[in-house]
Every structure is written in C-alpha cells, then in structure tokens.
Design an enzyme around this catalytic site. Structure first.
Site: not given
Ligand SMILES: *Cc1c(COP(=O)(O)O)cnc(C)c1O
Length: 366
Positions: A102, A177, A201
């Site tokens: 990511w 993030d 998540k």
């Molecule tokens: C799932 C995830 C993403 C992508 O998320 P979307 O909502 O599908 O755009 C980005 N960063 C991390 C750490 C993730 O777990």
C-alpha cells in the site's frame, strides 16, 4: 446456523450487534416511518446521525479540536491522490516510506503531481521489516512524509506502543494511511499532520473514508483542483459538497458507538495484543509447519499472513477451515498462502477457534 468467523481483510467482519441494530432500524429509523437511507442528507435526522458519528469518532480517537474530520467517498485510494493535490505546491516533493504494497501504491498514485522521494523502501527485504529510522533519506523541504501505519497485505506495522515508535520526522508533517489499524489502540493524533483510512477494515462498511487533518495545513495552496478534490472545501461543506454515502456513514457511526461501549481503544489494544499473540505463538510453535516471515518487531496485530511448509496442503487447509466455519483465510494474490485479518470486530473466541483449528490441522497433516 450461527455466523462464521470471518477473517476477511476488507470489506471485513462487523460486530454482530451492529448488524442486528441496523436490521432493526432498516425499515423504520427511530419512528420516522422511513429508513435512514431514504432520508435527505440535509434533513435533521441524517444531520444528527452525521454529527454524532463525528463526535463519537473524536471521543474514540481523542482527536484534538485543531483537527478537522471528514467523511468522504472514493476509498483510501482517492485520498492517496488528493493529499498531493492539496498539500504539495507545484514542483514540491514528498517523502514516502514504503513498507509494503500500500505504501508503494500511495507513492505511485501521486507521481503525476509531485516529485516522489522514496526515502526508505523495504522491498529489497521482501517487505518483512520497517527500515530503521536512521536510514531514511528525508528531505526537509518535502511537503509531507507519508507512511502506511499498517501494511494490510504484508502484515508489517509501525508499532507506536513498543519497538518502533511513531517516527519523528522533524518539522515536515507526517501523513499516514491508517486504513487497517485506525482506532485499534491509543494514538497521539497530534504527532500527525493527516491520518486517513477507508472504513471497510476497522471502522465499518466500504464506501466511506475518514480523513483527520490538522486545520492549519488546509491553508496551503496546493495545486489547481476542482472543489470536489479540495479538502478545505469539504471541511467548509461539512463533508456534504455532494450527496454523501449516508448508509455507510450511519453504519460506521453505529460501529463507533459499539467501540466506545466496549471500552474504547484501550480495550481494543488489549484484545489485539491477545488475539495476535495467540496466532503468532501457534505459528512460531509449529516447528516450521506454519511460518510468518515478518520481523518480530514489526509484526502486525491486525493482519497475519502465514504460509504452510507444504503448499499442497493450502487447499485442504482452506477447505477444512471453511467446513469449521472459519472463512476468508486465503492470502492476498501478491503473497499467496494464508492471511488472518483480526480487526476490532473479530472476537477473541474467533481467533481462539482458528488457533485450535490450526493446531488440530497440524496434528492430522504434520
Ligand atoms: C485497503 C487499503 C487501501 C485501499 O483502500 P480502498 O478503500 O480500496 O481504496 C489502502 N491502504 C491500506 C493500508 C489498505 O488496507
């Protein structure tokens, strides 16, 4: 039939009581005679839901007043692109600490807008650790430093409590993030310039993202962009520049209330420690039958990728797990193997059931 224990990485399991409450309120929200998803986002009912969700998230995460909270669409991926448009002036660079899939994606997303400086990269080591802070080649003129607090696929996590601390990056704001570990333990929000995450998540359903941003950063000029890509406009419009994802926002709000009632982030930190150490000890105690290759100091409490010594057992493992009502354990296609995602809504009993199953499977196939 009882519900299965669902180890999906996202969209992920939600608290059963929240789903039941949503079910109860589905046709008639609080006696209004309509579902909350059938009402105007500007009406008093939804405005109250929205305000309460924000207030509850602020309480849950101890978010200081000088931070704005946004509920937006487009997932974490859209925020990855928007942070560059909003906070980096034309020609300015941004530092990226890449510790997994990511972080790599985040850096790639902003290439059209900023000069990306990958200040540290764990890829050569197969993304099994966090490059130590003294090796980071940070640029003190960077617009921001970006990290991925928890790498959902590689199972690598910055550990604010022990081991690697929230990194000190000097005067450049730290952007993170937190998609897969937000609200999973106490966090000093004031150490960050911006925190973002998709809800699917740890916070609720897919379709809504949370952005927590220090207000003074919103005064930056950034790059030419439409209003809908402008965080300052979203703050002014209270996340309602256009029709927001009301259902997702409402459901996330129910999850926030559930988390607060369960004891807040301190309690979830305790549960996460128990759950993750249970699984890691089964893996490490299996004599190599199972393995997780991440550096002990950077092992994720949220996503635990693991591999079977004998790959031909992958299929029977997944098959038998499913029969035992343990679902969504297949690893991400980038890594293969298995992955157990054990966010806040996964009860300790679910993880215990998986640990028992893994030991039993080893006895029968080891
Ligand atoms: C799932 C995830 C993403 C992508 O998320 P979307 O909502 O599908 O755009 C980005 N960063 C991390 C750490 C993730 O777990």
């Amino acid at each position: 039939m009882p519900r299965a224990h669902n180890f999906s990485a996202g969209p992920a399991t939600l608290p059963e009581v929240v789903l039941r409450q949503a079910q109860d309120e589905m046709l008639d929200w609080h006696g209004v005679g309509a579902s909350i998803v059938e009402l105007s986002h500007r009406g008093p009912e939804f405005m109250a839901v929205a305000a309460e969700a924000e207030a509850d998230l602020r309480t849950l995460m101890s978010i200081p007043d000088d931070y704005a909270v946004l509920f937006l669409q487009g997932g974490a991926t859209l925020q990855q692109a928007l942070i560059a448009l909003n906070f980096a002036d034309p020609g300015q660079g941004a530092d990226y600490i890449v510790t997994g899939h990511w972080g790599k994606t985040a850096a790639k997303q902003v290439k059209p807008y900023v000069a990306v400086n990958v200040a540290a990269n764990g890829e050569d080591g197969g993304f099994r650790s966090i490059p130590s802070r003294d090796t980071w080649r940070l640029d003190n003129k960077a617009a921001y430093v970006h990290i991925t607090a928890n790498e959902t696929i590689h199972g690598v996590e910055f550990r604010p409590c022990n081991g690697v601390d929230t990194p000190d990056v000097g005067d450049v704001p730290l952007f993170a993030d937190f998609s897969s570990s937000i609200a999973s333990e106490p966090l000093d929000v004031s150490r960050y310039g911006l925190i973002y995450g998709g809800a699917q998540k740890n916070l609720g359903p897919v379709g809504v993202s949370v952005v927590i941003v220090r207000r003074d950063l919103l005064e930056r000029v950034g790059q030419p962009r439409a209003d809908i890509f402008n965080y300052a406009s979203h703050v002014k419009g209270e996340s309602m520049l256009n029709t927001p994802p009301t259902w997702n926002w409402y459901l996330a709000g129910l999850v926030f209330k559930w988390m607060l009632a369960e004891g807040g982030v301190e309690e979830f930190a305790r549960r996460s420690a128990r759950k993750s150490s249970l699984l890691y000890s089964v893996i490490d105690g299996s004599g190599g039958f199972y393995r997780n290759e991440v550096d002990a100091a950077a092992r994720s409490r949220m996503n635990i990728p693991f591999f079977l010594k004998d790959e031909t057992l992958d299929k029977p493992f997944l098959q038998q797990a499913q029969e035992a009502r343990l679902i969504s354990l297949k690893g991400h296609r980038a890594l293969g193997g298995m992955r157990a995602s054990i966010y806040n809504a996964m009860p300790v009993e679910g993880v215990q059931a998986l640990a028992d199953f893994m030991q039993d499977f080893q006895r029968r196939h080891g």
